[in-house]
Design a protein around this motif. Structure first.
Motif, PDB file in Angstrom:
ATOM      1  N   UNK A  50     -73.212   3.361  -6.138  1.00 21.74           N
ATOM      2  CA  UNK A  50     -74.456   3.811  -5.376  1.00 21.74           C
ATOM      3  C   UNK A  50     -75.512   4.534  -5.849  1.00 21.74           C
ATOM      4  N   UNK A  51     -75.078   5.434  -6.964  1.00 25.57           N
ATOM      5  CA  UNK A  51     -76.107   6.663  -7.732  1.00 25.57           C
ATOM      6  C   UNK A  51     -76.411   5.456  -8.720  1.00 25.57           C
ATOM      7  N   UNK A  52     -75.761   4.730  -9.401  1.00 28.06           N
ATOM      8  CA  UNK A  52     -76.317   3.907 -10.569  1.00 28.06           C
ATOM      9  C   UNK A  52     -77.604   2.952  -9.937  1.00 28.06           C
ATOM     10  N   UNK A  53     -76.969   2.193  -8.855  1.00 29.17           N
ATOM     11  CA  UNK A  53     -77.867   1.314  -7.996  1.00 29.17           C
ATOM     12  C   UNK A  53     -79.093   1.897  -7.593  1.00 29.17           C
ATOM     13  N   UNK A  54     -79.196   3.095  -7.146  1.00 27.94           N
ATOM     14  CA  UNK A  54     -80.351   3.810  -6.697  1.00 27.94           C
ATOM     15  C   UNK A  54     -81.108   4.206  -7.665  1.00 27.94           C
ATOM     16  N   UNK A  55     -80.648   4.614  -9.004  1.00 29.52           N
ATOM     17  CA  UNK A  55     -81.524   5.033 -10.033  1.00 29.52           C
ATOM     18  C   UNK A  55     -82.305   4.075 -10.928  1.00 29.52           C
ATOM     19  N   UNK A  56     -81.403   2.711 -10.918  1.00 26.25           N
ATOM     20  CA  UNK A  56     -81.958   1.589 -11.368  1.00 26.25           C
ATOM     21  C   UNK A  56     -83.134   0.856 -10.524  1.00 26.25           C
ATOM     22  N   UNK A  57     -82.981   1.016  -9.276  1.00 22.96           N
ATOM     23  CA  UNK A  57     -83.709   0.257  -8.274  1.00 22.96           C
ATOM     24  C   UNK A  57     -85.151   1.171  -8.131  1.00 22.96           C
ATOM     25  N   UNK A  58     -85.096   2.450  -8.836  1.00 27.76           N
ATOM     26  CA  UNK A  58     -86.421   2.983  -8.642  1.00 27.76           C
ATOM     27  C   UNK A  58     -87.229   2.440  -9.807  1.00 27.76           C
ATOM     28  N   UNK A  59     -86.913   1.632 -10.680  1.00 24.70           N
ATOM     29  CA  UNK A  59     -87.852   1.100 -11.455  1.00 24.70           C
ATOM     30  C   UNK A  59     -88.709  -0.155 -11.046  1.00 24.70           C
ATOM     31  N   UNK A  60     -89.945  -0.184 -11.412  1.00 24.89           N
ATOM     32  CA  UNK A  60     -90.553  -1.735 -10.933  1.00 24.89           C
ATOM     33  C   UNK A  60     -90.949  -2.433 -12.280  1.00 24.89           C
ATOM     34  N   UNK A  61     -90.868  -1.915 -13.407  1.00 25.64           N
ATOM     35  CA  UNK A  61     -91.218  -2.901 -14.585  1.00 25.64           C
ATOM     36  C   UNK A  61     -90.452  -2.638 -15.711  1.00 25.64           C
ATOM     37  N   UNK A  62     -89.776  -1.213 -16.012  1.00 26.67           N
ATOM     38  CA  UNK A  62     -89.089  -1.245 -17.020  1.00 26.67           C
ATOM     39  C   UNK A  62     -87.883  -0.097 -16.682  1.00 26.67           C
ATOM     40  N   UNK A  63     -86.643  -0.253 -16.964  1.00 26.79           N
ATOM     41  CA  UNK A  63     -85.659   0.671 -16.712  1.00 26.79           C
ATOM     42  C   UNK A  63     -85.084   1.063 -18.577  1.00 26.79           C
ATOM     43  N   UNK A  64     -84.912   2.272 -18.701  1.00 25.10           N
ATOM     44  CA  UNK A  64     -84.229   2.720 -20.038  1.00 25.10           C
ATOM     45  C   UNK A  64     -82.990   3.270 -19.263  1.00 25.10           C
ATOM     46  N   UNK A  65     -81.802   3.310 -19.864  1.00 27.12           N
ATOM     47  CA  UNK A  65     -80.631   3.709 -19.610  1.00 27.12           C
ATOM     48  C   UNK A  65     -80.159   4.530 -20.921  1.00 27.12           C
ATOM     49  N   UNK A  66     -79.716   5.763 -20.853  1.00 30.68           N
ATOM     50  CA  UNK A  66     -79.104   6.578 -21.658  1.00 30.68           C
ATOM     51  C   UNK A  66     -77.597   6.752 -21.227  1.00 30.68           C
ATOM     52  N   UNK A  67     -76.674   6.319 -22.140  1.00 30.82           N
ATOM     53  CA  UNK A  67     -75.302   6.352 -21.531  1.00 30.82           C
ATOM     54  C   UNK A  67     -74.274   6.083 -22.524  1.00 30.82           C
ATOM     55  N   UNK A  68     -73.083   6.070 -22.242  1.00 28.84           N
ATOM     56  CA  UNK A  68     -71.897   5.419 -22.959  1.00 28.84           C
ATOM     57  C   UNK A  68     -71.207   4.359 -22.250  1.00 28.84           C
ATOM     58  N   UNK A  69     -70.641   3.397 -22.949  1.00 27.54           N
ATOM     59  CA  UNK A  69     -70.210   2.156 -22.232  1.00 27.54           C
ATOM     60  C   UNK A  69     -68.896   2.497 -21.213  1.00 27.54           C
ATOM     61  N   UNK A  70     -68.162   3.453 -21.547  1.00 35.60           N
ATOM     62  CA  UNK A  70     -66.879   3.614 -20.765  1.00 35.60           C
ATOM     63  C   UNK A  70     -67.495   4.322 -19.454  1.00 35.60           C
ATOM     64  N   UNK A  71     -68.244   5.290 -19.581  1.00 36.24           N
ATOM     65  CA  UNK A  71     -69.136   5.799 -18.555  1.00 36.24           C
ATOM     66  C   UNK A  71     -69.774   5.051 -17.527  1.00 36.24           C
ATOM     67  N   UNK A  72     -70.604   4.214 -18.099  1.00 32.83           N
ATOM     68  CA  UNK A  72     -71.287   3.290 -17.454  1.00 32.83           C
ATOM     69  C   UNK A  72     -70.354   2.190 -16.414  1.00 32.83           C
ATOM     70  N   UNK A  73     -69.477   1.635 -17.269  1.00 31.47           N
ATOM     71  CA  UNK A  73     -68.581   0.981 -16.426  1.00 31.47           C
ATOM     72  C   UNK A  73     -67.611   1.394 -15.526  1.00 31.47           C
ATOM     73  N   UNK A  74     -67.443   2.439 -15.680  1.00 32.22           N
ATOM     74  CA  UNK A  74     -66.305   3.285 -14.909  1.00 32.22           C
ATOM     75  C   UNK A  74     -67.187   3.589 -13.589  1.00 32.22           C
ATOM     76  N   UNK A  75     -68.567   4.042 -13.682  1.00 35.18           N
ATOM     77  CA  UNK A  75     -69.371   4.358 -12.726  1.00 35.18           C
ATOM     78  C   UNK A  75     -69.660   3.159 -11.783  1.00 35.18           C
ATOM     79  N   UNK A  76     -70.127   2.220 -12.519  1.00 39.45           N
ATOM     80  CA  UNK A  76     -70.492   0.939 -11.822  1.00 39.45           C
ATOM     81  C   UNK A  76     -69.192   0.313 -10.947  1.00 39.45           C
ATOM     82  N   UNK A  77     -67.927   0.571 -11.445  1.00 35.88           N
ATOM     83  CA  UNK A  77     -66.643   0.119 -11.051  1.00 35.88           C
ATOM     84  C   UNK A  77     -66.362   0.853  -9.689  1.00 35.88           C
ATOM     85  N   UNK A  78     -66.852   2.226  -9.617  1.00 41.11           N
ATOM     86  CA  UNK A  78     -66.406   2.868  -8.492  1.00 41.11           C
ATOM     87  C   UNK A  78     -67.346   2.805  -7.290  1.00 41.11           C
TER      88      UNK A  78
END
Length: 666
Positions: free
Chosen positions: A622-650
């Motif tokens: 929910x946090x990742x979705x909310x952050x990404x959907x603030x973008x209208x034209x471009x989204x830049x993400x600073x992260x690590x793979x395991x952190x990202x996937x763990x968050x999205x799967x939760x």
């Protein structure tokens, strides 16, 4: 038991407030009755745990899951739960409700007897939280069972809908915007939910036109949102909808009809007349709002307490329209109202409603005999007009919403197709290579500083434009004109850095400090101390203030101006044209970077989302979705793979009794 809780407090595993609330219950029960020691310990433990759960946003504590939730203790500290269980001896969670039935601090009949805690259906509530949730449920049950008078005039509704929805969509796909308006015309309450760009405000603008037309422009209508920023965005969306209907769709709107539809939204607090630092409002059940229709945008941000106050202030005949994205983060305070209501979308509409929709919109929808009445008050918009089907941001948001960690990572890396885009919508700044070098070369602290430096450098590049505009205008004239202010805010709002955390190296507090220092070293801003005011300094108000009229979440920029008489004025200016002397500003914080929670209700051309480099309980889809959907034209993400996937799967689901009350018609 208090000794165990005291040690938990000392180690920072629970808050001081959790502990002192449990101590308060201990003092009261010891003075009142001589309960068995195990019962006293149970009451103390549940008091602390219920308070802890409430701070996490849950409105109730399910007793059977109390040990499993257990203050969310890390595995290294699970021995505390063993100690707690030993203190409670043989009392099993299945016995707790019956054991506490006679305790002075608990009640099973909250409508007859008040007590600090309510025990209902195997769950524990604070009395006031249960009361708010119960009253909200009663409101939705009552409103879902009544229809508006104009809802019976099918021919008239069909005629009006055809005027405001002249273009039909593909025959194999219902026009959900048209359906949403038809439902809202028929029902006394309607929730219109949908993701970014699905046209929620466009839909409600057409709805308001239709309502006023059918009531000879006599309806008293108000538009509100939870924050000043969300209210300002609603204003702009309503104006854009008017221009689109007249200019692009060539729908004639008379001057009288346009004047009958409000174009100025305000915050819920201002509408209700909330008395700051008091739990009172000017409008309430005894003094209801003089309204026929109320539209509430960004309803996912509204907590239980504020929603209860709002509903109590409505007349029984006032039509309520809620707008929001049910998949976004829930409110900062306790409650998950949109998420709870959204559960009923899967039930399908009743045969009576589908027949009404067929007559008024022509939509042929499947119906279901089974389901709760509230389902007929809900509509989910599914077609995004902001992003086409090939949009990477749309694909990323969908993968996140479906908790697909691996798939969403592939979208981030642009590995879903072989097309090389010259202007990609997504940029991934992968922190993993920073950690690839042997630890003998760099310590983890040094690696983390490198990650922070990458974010700060990006911020300098992205904020340079608006700071140069501030400097350019200041050199040309000392007095800022409205057009200058609009130009500055347009440049500033094109970009925003959003963080998952408030504290830590990659939290908003540290990043704001580092960004400001780097901007100063490059001569883009000028200050001696981080707390100083300087030209172009962006801030976010962090508390409601009745003296200035400023509200939590509003964004301002500091400008030093000179009037025609040569007098210097140091003020923070806000996007709506409001300004306030810097010396009178309520509590605020820098706004180069803000948390995702604080960004709700906002949109930016380019959103930059920063996640921590280590796991954190706050990370979820929910946090990742909310952050990404603030973008209208471009989204830049600073992260690590395991952190990202763990968050999205939760998936995070708040404990709430609202859907239970609606299902059981209580």
């Amino acid at each position: 038991m208090l000794n165990i809780l005291s040690r938990l407090k000392q180690q920072g595993l629970i808050s001081a407030a959790d502990y002192y609330f449990a101590e308060f219950i201990h003092t009261k029960q010891r003075r009142a009755f001589n309960y068995p020691q195990a019962v006293q310990d149970l009451a103390i433990f549940l008091a602390a745990l219920c308070h802890y759960q409430y701070r996490q946003g849950h409105s109730r504590l399910i007793l059977s899951e109390a040990y499993g939730q257990g203050f969310a203790l890390p595995w290294s500290e699970r021995h505390f739960l063993t100690e707690i269980q030993e203190k409670l001896h043989s009392l099993e969670p299945t016995q707790w409700q019956s054991v506490l039935r006679e305790h002075i601090a608990f009640t099973e009949q909250p409508l007859r007897y008040a007590a600090p805690f309510v025990l209902r259906d195997g769950a524990l509530y604070f009395y006031r939280v249960w009361q708010d949730e119960y009253q909200i449920a009663q409101y939705f049950i009552r409103m879902s069972q009544q229809s508006s008078a104009i809802g019976q005039d099918h021919a008239r509704i069909a005629e009006v809908l055809q005027r405001y929805f002249p273009e039909s969509v593909a025959s194999d796909q219902p026009d959900w915007q048209k359906i949403a308006v038809a439902i809202a015309l028929n029902k006394s309450f309607c929730l219109i939910t949908g993701g970014p760009g699905t046209g929620k405000t466009t839909t409600v603008f057409r709805l308001l036109l239709a309502l006023q037309e059918m009531h000879q422009n006599q309806l008293r209508i108000k538009l509100v949102a939870p924050t000043g920023k969300a209210a300002d965005r609603l204003n702009k969306s309503i104006e854009a909808s008017f221009i689109r209907l007249q200019t692009h769709e060539k729908i004639a709107i008379s001057a009288d009809l346009k004047a009958a539809v409000p174009s100025e939204a305000q915050t819920i607090h201002r509408l209700l007349g909330v008395r700051f630092f008091e739990d009172k409002t000017h409008y309430d059940q005894k003094n209801p709002l003089p309204l026929d229709v109320l539209v509430v945008d960004e309803a996912s941000m509204i907590d239980l307490s504020l929603m209860a106050k709002l509903l109590r202030a409505l007349k029984p005949q006032t039509k309520l329209i809620l707008l929001g994205d049910k998949d976004q983060l829930s409110s900062v305070e306790a409650g998950a109202i949109l998420s709870e209501l959204g559960k009923f979308l899967s039930q399908g509409y009743s045969p009576m409603l589908t027949d009404y929709l067929r007559r008024t919109t022509g939509a042929q929808l499947a119906s279901s005999e089974q389901g709760q009445p509230i389902r007929d008050c809900l509509c989910n918009l599914v077609v995004s007009r902001r992003f086409d089907d090939q949009s990477d941001i749309k694909r990323l948001a969908e993968a996140i919403n479906q908790a697909q960690g691996e798939q969403s990572w592939r979208v981030l890396e642009n590995r879903l197709d072989d097309v090389v885009k010259t202007q990609p919508e997504i940029t991934l700044v992968d922190f993993d290579p920073y950690f690839a070098a042997p630890e003998t070369e760099k310590t983890r602290a040094e690696i983390l500083r490198d990650c922070v430096a990458a974010v700060v450098q990006s911020a300098v590049e992205n904020y340079r434009e608006y700071l140069q505009i501030v400097a350019e205008i200041a050199q040309q004239q000392d007095l800022f004109e409205p057009a200058d202010l609009a130009r500055i805010f347009a440049a500033f709002n094109r970009v925003r850095f959003l963080t998952a955390l408030r504290v830590g190296e990659l939290g908003s507090e540290n990043l704001n400090h580092r960004i400001a220092e780097q901007l100063r070293s490059l001569g883009l801003v000028n200050f001696n101390h981080p707390r100083d005011w300087y030209a172009g300094k962006p801030i976010m108000v962090t508390q409601n203030d009745s003296n200035t009229g400023l509200l939590n979440g509003e964004i301002g920029i500091y400008l030093r101006t000179q009037d025609k008489n040569g007098e210097i004025s140091e003020r923070f200016w806000f996007e709506n044209g409001q300004n306030e002397l810097a010396s009178r500003m309520p509590a605020y914080e820098p706004a180069f970077a803000m948390t995702v929670h604080k960004s709700q209700g906002s949109e930016f051309d380019h959103t930059l989302l920063i996640l921590p480099t280590e796991p954190n309980p706050i990370l979820c889809k929910e946090l990742i979705y909310t952050g990404v959907t603030r973008a209208k034209k471009h989204i830049t993400v600073f992260t690590r793979r395991r952190i990202w996937q763990s968050a999205v799967n939760k998936r995070t689901e708040r404990q709430s009794g609202l859907s239970y009350l609606l299902e059981n018609n209580e």
